[in-house]
Design a protein around this motif. Structure first.
Motif, mmCIF file in Angstrom:
data_model
loop_
_atom_site.group_PDB
_atom_site.id
_atom_site.type_symbol
_atom_site.label_atom_id
_atom_site.label_comp_id
_atom_site.label_asym_id
_atom_site.label_seq_id
_atom_site.Cartn_x
_atom_site.Cartn_y
_atom_site.Cartn_z
ATOM 1 N N PHE A 92 21.009 2.054 -19.620
ATOM 2 C CA PHE A 92 20.611 2.754 -18.396
ATOM 3 C C PHE A 92 20.044 1.729 -17.431
ATOM 4 O O PHE A 92 19.186 0.941 -17.809
ATOM 5 C CB PHE A 92 19.538 3.798 -18.702
ATOM 6 C CG PHE A 92 20.017 4.938 -19.560
ATOM 7 C CD1 PHE A 92 20.433 6.131 -18.975
ATOM 8 C CD2 PHE A 92 20.059 4.817 -20.948
ATOM 9 C CE1 PHE A 92 20.873 7.188 -19.767
ATOM 10 C CE2 PHE A 92 20.503 5.874 -21.741
ATOM 11 C CZ PHE A 92 20.913 7.060 -21.148
ATOM 12 N N ARG A 93 20.554 1.760 -16.220
ATOM 13 C CA ARG A 93 20.033 0.833 -15.226
ATOM 14 C C ARG A 93 19.013 1.566 -14.367
ATOM 15 O O ARG A 93 19.309 2.617 -13.818
ATOM 16 C CB ARG A 93 21.181 0.312 -14.356
ATOM 17 C CG ARG A 93 20.710 -0.705 -13.351
ATOM 18 C CD ARG A 93 21.858 -1.243 -12.541
ATOM 19 N NE ARG A 93 21.307 -1.788 -11.311
ATOM 20 C CZ ARG A 93 21.818 -2.790 -10.655
ATOM 21 N NH1 ARG A 93 22.938 -3.355 -11.071
ATOM 22 N NH2 ARG A 93 21.261 -3.237 -9.554
ATOM 23 N N VAL A 94 17.826 1.022 -14.273
ATOM 24 C CA VAL A 94 16.741 1.690 -13.539
ATOM 25 C C VAL A 94 16.122 0.713 -12.541
ATOM 26 O O VAL A 94 16.267 -0.496 -12.683
ATOM 27 C CB VAL A 94 15.636 2.209 -14.505
ATOM 28 C CG1 VAL A 94 16.213 3.231 -15.477
ATOM 29 C CG2 VAL A 94 15.007 1.056 -15.275
ATOM 30 N N PRO A 95 15.465 1.262 -11.518
ATOM 31 C CA PRO A 95 14.839 0.370 -10.536
ATOM 32 C C PRO A 95 13.837 -0.571 -11.184
ATOM 33 O O PRO A 95 13.290 -0.266 -12.244
ATOM 34 C CB PRO A 95 14.106 1.335 -9.582
ATOM 35 C CG PRO A 95 14.736 2.652 -9.802
ATOM 36 C CD PRO A 95 15.222 2.674 -11.222
ATOM 37 N N ARG A 96 13.618 -1.685 -10.564
ATOM 38 C CA ARG A 96 12.697 -2.651 -11.144
ATOM 39 C C ARG A 96 11.316 -2.032 -11.324
ATOM 40 O O ARG A 96 10.903 -1.167 -10.567
ATOM 41 C CB ARG A 96 12.618 -3.912 -10.287
ATOM 42 C CG ARG A 96 11.797 -3.764 -9.032
ATOM 43 C CD ARG A 96 11.855 -5.029 -8.224
ATOM 44 N NE ARG A 96 10.639 -5.787 -8.375
ATOM 45 C CZ ARG A 96 10.361 -6.871 -7.647
ATOM 46 N NH1 ARG A 96 11.207 -7.328 -6.752
ATOM 47 N NH2 ARG A 96 9.240 -7.515 -7.819
ATOM 48 N N ILE A 97 10.648 -2.499 -12.350
ATOM 49 C CA ILE A 97 9.353 -1.937 -12.689
ATOM 50 C C ILE A 97 8.295 -2.968 -12.367
ATOM 51 O O ILE A 97 8.389 -4.115 -12.794
ATOM 52 C CB ILE A 97 9.280 -1.614 -14.187
ATOM 53 C CG1 ILE A 97 10.501 -0.818 -14.590
ATOM 54 C CG2 ILE A 97 8.015 -0.890 -14.520
ATOM 55 C CD1 ILE A 97 10.929 -1.120 -16.002
ATOM 56 N N LEU A 98 7.315 -2.540 -11.608
ATOM 57 C CA LEU A 98 6.236 -3.472 -11.275
ATOM 58 C C LEU A 98 5.075 -3.224 -12.208
ATOM 59 O O LEU A 98 4.130 -2.541 -11.885
ATOM 60 C CB LEU A 98 5.778 -3.261 -9.833
ATOM 61 C CG LEU A 98 6.741 -3.782 -8.789
ATOM 62 C CD1 LEU A 98 6.299 -3.341 -7.415
ATOM 63 C CD2 LEU A 98 6.814 -5.299 -8.864
ATOM 64 N N ASP B 164 14.860 -7.661 -10.451
ATOM 65 C CA ASP B 164 15.394 -6.766 -9.444
ATOM 66 C C ASP B 164 15.611 -5.361 -10.002
ATOM 67 O O ASP B 164 15.507 -4.382 -9.296
ATOM 68 C CB ASP B 164 16.714 -7.306 -8.908
ATOM 69 C CG ASP B 164 16.507 -8.630 -8.194
ATOM 70 O OD1 ASP B 164 17.266 -9.567 -8.462
ATOM 71 O OD2 ASP B 164 15.558 -8.715 -7.393
ATOM 72 N N TYR B 165 15.937 -5.294 -11.256
ATOM 73 C CA TYR B 165 16.105 -3.991 -11.895
ATOM 74 C C TYR B 165 15.959 -4.169 -13.394
ATOM 75 O O TYR B 165 15.855 -5.291 -13.890
ATOM 76 C CB TYR B 165 17.460 -3.378 -11.553
ATOM 77 C CG TYR B 165 18.643 -4.234 -11.944
ATOM 78 C CD1 TYR B 165 19.096 -5.251 -11.113
ATOM 79 C CD2 TYR B 165 19.300 -4.016 -13.152
ATOM 80 C CE1 TYR B 165 20.171 -6.040 -11.481
ATOM 81 C CE2 TYR B 165 20.382 -4.800 -13.516
ATOM 82 C CZ TYR B 165 20.809 -5.813 -12.685
ATOM 83 O OH TYR B 165 21.868 -6.600 -13.049
ATOM 84 N N SER B 166 15.939 -3.052 -14.104
ATOM 85 C CA SER B 166 15.758 -3.122 -15.548
ATOM 86 C C SER B 166 16.858 -2.326 -16.237
ATOM 87 O O SER B 166 17.392 -1.376 -15.673
ATOM 88 C CB SER B 166 14.402 -2.538 -15.936
ATOM 89 O OG SER B 166 13.372 -3.232 -15.264
ATOM 90 N N LEU B 167 17.187 -2.740 -17.460
ATOM 91 C CA LEU B 167 18.163 -2.022 -18.282
ATOM 92 C C LEU B 167 17.432 -1.464 -19.496
ATOM 93 O O LEU B 167 16.588 -2.136 -20.079
ATOM 94 C CB LEU B 167 19.282 -2.966 -18.726
ATOM 95 C CG LEU B 167 20.106 -3.585 -17.591
ATOM 96 C CD1 LEU B 167 21.158 -4.530 -18.146
ATOM 97 C CD2 LEU B 167 20.750 -2.496 -16.738
#
Ligand SMILES: [Zn+2]
Lengths: 101, 510
Positions: A92-98, B164-167
């Motif tokens: 699953f590709r999700v927005p970057r997490i800060l 930039d994003y996570s998997l």
């Protein structure tokens, strides 16, 4: 009961932040009032329920409902990802997490 | 994220002279059940991403969880082994947060009703005054589920900053997890780092003995977070604590606690204040770096899980589980030590090296206790330390070590060759007999080739030969050395010496 809102403007802002809801500054009072009405209604129930009525999370008097430790088929990778808005590398590709790693 | 830092540290001796440390240890252990906590998905390590998932553990609408009975049983057994009380009635709770490692937007956990609470674990630590037992109080052990694995993409370092994003792979999401939390651990003084390590080592031993988890720290099935705070004296109120995460080996626990003590002491010493925060341990550089500060984002709004009914373990069930507990490791070790007939000090060395099980198994495979300890605490411990691994994670089994020792005892190998065999086994060349055969490692016991090598050596060093003939037996070492070299260490040095002196007609009376 709902004359004095049980929830403040700051409470609403705090909850909105926790729930990741972007509430405009000028709507905080509006929601504080509405939530106050709901809390007031709940408070009425508390008045009726005396100390001898325990807090209830589960209305059915059931305990110990267990499942045997037996493997059942999982979804395939394609099935699992079929509803995902974005997919990459079978994940699953999700927005970057800060936050932390 | 850089693992370098400008944080000052105070020398450890000064830290413990001026501050009193208080620890809190949180250990998460993944249970070895066949299925997840709330669904029938398998739990095997290393499956392709997102193939051990279902509507329940993906949090799809309309799915309902069902509790794994073996997981509850394991939780109760863990609680009992840690001398805890077992709740008569308890519930699961939702821990709400927004982070994609749980697809449900909450983790199913337990809040103020843990299944086990108020226990203790005794751990032994080597002190200046000999072995001392520290009692670590157990606050609670509760059931929850593991999270999925996120990997961060696009950043320069692959770490989260700049990603930039996570998997996300949800195979691990929902695997049963028991979180074991200690009470504040006080009164350890300068031994705080060792107590922390000994606690996790003992806990791991207990969990392995219970057979509830494979407790592999490097695979993450046992994870430790270390809370550390300092105060000026044992009477002072507790200081501000930090929580160090990512501490994934026994050695790191000791090092991480020690480092945090020296870092916090430097801050306090300079008149500063310790920030309450999460810190990350870096194995390579041996330091911690700041994670995030605790804030209102930590408000998890726990509430009872409406989709799961309460757990009310009957006292009969609890007592049945209590009766089936294996021998407590503390008692077990005392029995082993008596059986082996070794001193407290020698036993402590075995325990501190995390070698109890491997030594025990090597002896069970036929080696004598001194030889078993010699291999595991000598050569193998040195290699394990070099690799930053635990003894039991080395790719050699106790049975193989016992076999090497049997070859030495038979005279088929000398110590030097035995070390080469061990090296071969560790390098994946097969079992000891296969390594001996493949490398052609065997003590040359036939006198013929030895005599030939002796003659060659004498011929090459006539002056030494003369000295020996003249009665300087000490000079024989040079010839023996040359023979050993010529036979690539495969000769029995004592036999070479014997043959040499015989050859020269000299008696061995120096
Ligand atoms: Zn599942």
């Amino acid at each position: 009961m709902a004359d004095t809102p049980a929830i403040s403007r700051d409470d609403v802002a705090h909850l909105a932040r926790l729930a990741r809801i972007d509430l405009p500054e000028d709507s905080l009072d509006h929601y504080a009032e509405q939530l106050g009405v709901i809390l007031g209604a709940v408070a009425q129930v508390s008045e009726v329920a005396a100390d001898d009525v325990p807090a209830t999370s589960h209305p059915m008097p059931l305990v110990n409902v267990f499942r045997a430790d037996v493997v059942r088929p999982s979804l395939t990778n394609a099935e699992a990802l079929s509803g995902a808005p974005s997919v990459e590398d079978e994940r699953f590709r999700v927005p970057r997490i800060l936050d932390e790693e | 994220m850089s693992t370098r830092t400008n944080d000052a540290v105070l020398p450890y001796d000064e830290v413990v002279a001026r501050f009193d440390p208080v620890l809190g240890l949180e250990v998460h252990v993944e249970l070895g059940t066949a299925t997840k906590m709330f669904c029938g998905c398998p739990t095997e390590f290393g499956a392709p991403p997102n193939t051990q998932v279902c509507p329940v553990c993906l949090g799809l609408p309309g799915s309902l969880p069902a509790v794994n009975e073996v997981a509850v049983e394991s939780a109760i057994r863990i609680g009992l082994a840690l001398n805890c009380s077992i709740a008569e009635w308890c519930r699961f709770a939702r821990k709400n947060y927004f982070y994609p490692d749980m697809p449900k937007n909450f983790q199913t956990s337990q809040y103020d009703e843990p299944i086990a609470f108020d226990g203790w674990l005794d751990v032994d630590v080597e002190t200046d005054e000999g072995m001392r037992t520290f009692r670590v109080g157990i606050e609670r052990a509760h059931m929850e589920e593991d999270t999925g694995k996120t990997s961060h993409q696009g950043g320069a370092t692959g770490r989260i900053h700049g990603a930039d994003y996570s998997l996300v792979d949800y195979n691990r999401a929902g695997i049963p997890l028991i979180e074991i939390v200690t009470k504040p651990v006080e009164g350890t003084g300068k031994y705080a780092p060792q107590v922390a390590k000994a606690y996790v080592a003992s806990l791991r031993e207990i969990l392995r003995g219970l057979g509830v988890s494979d407790v592999k720290m490097e695979q993450g099935s046992l994870r430790c977070d270390a809370n550390v705070s300092l105060r000026p004296s044992p009477d002072a109120p507790l200081g501000t604590r930090t929580e160090t995460k990512n501490v994934n080996s026994l050695r790191s626990i000791e090092r991480a606690v020690r480092y945090e003590m020296t870092r916090q002491a430097a801050i306090l010493d300079a008149g500063g204040r310790v920030t309450q925060e999460t810190r990350h341990w870096h194995e390579d550089t041996g330091i911690t770096t700041s994670g995030r500060e605790k804030s209102d984002a930590e408000d998890y709004r726990y509430f009872p899980e409406p989709d799961l009914v309460p757990i009310a373990p009957s006292r009969e069930w609890v007592e049945r589980l209590r009766a089936s507990l294996p021998e407590n490791p503390h008692v077990h070790r005392a029995r082993l030590q008596a059986g082996w007939g070794i001193s407290d000090f020698d036993m402590a060395s075995v325990v501190n090296a995390g070698a109890v099980e491997v030594v025990e198994a090597t002896i069970a495979a036929g080696a004598d206790q001194a030889a078993a300890r010699k291999w595991w605490l000598g050569e193998l411990l040195r290699i394990a330390n070099e690799r930053g691994a635990e003894l039991e994670d080395l790719p050699i089994t106790p049975v193989e070590v016992a076999r090497v020792e049997a070859l030495v005892a038979d005279g088929a190998l000398n110590d030097k060759l035995a070390r080469q065999v061990i090296e071969g086994v560790l390098a994946g060349e097969g079992d000891p007999d296969q390594v001996v055969a493949a490398r052609g490692l065997a003590v040359v016991s036939d006198d013929g080739p030895l005599l030939a090598a002796i003659d060659d050596a004498l011929g090459a060093q006539p002056d030494v030969a003369e000295k020996i003939r003249g009665g300087k037996v000490a000079a024989a070492g040079a010839i023996v050395g040359a023979v050993m070299k010529a036979t690539r260490g495969q000769a029995d040095a004592a036999r070479v010496r014997e043959l040499l002196l015989e050859r020269l007609g000299v008696s061995d009376q120096a």
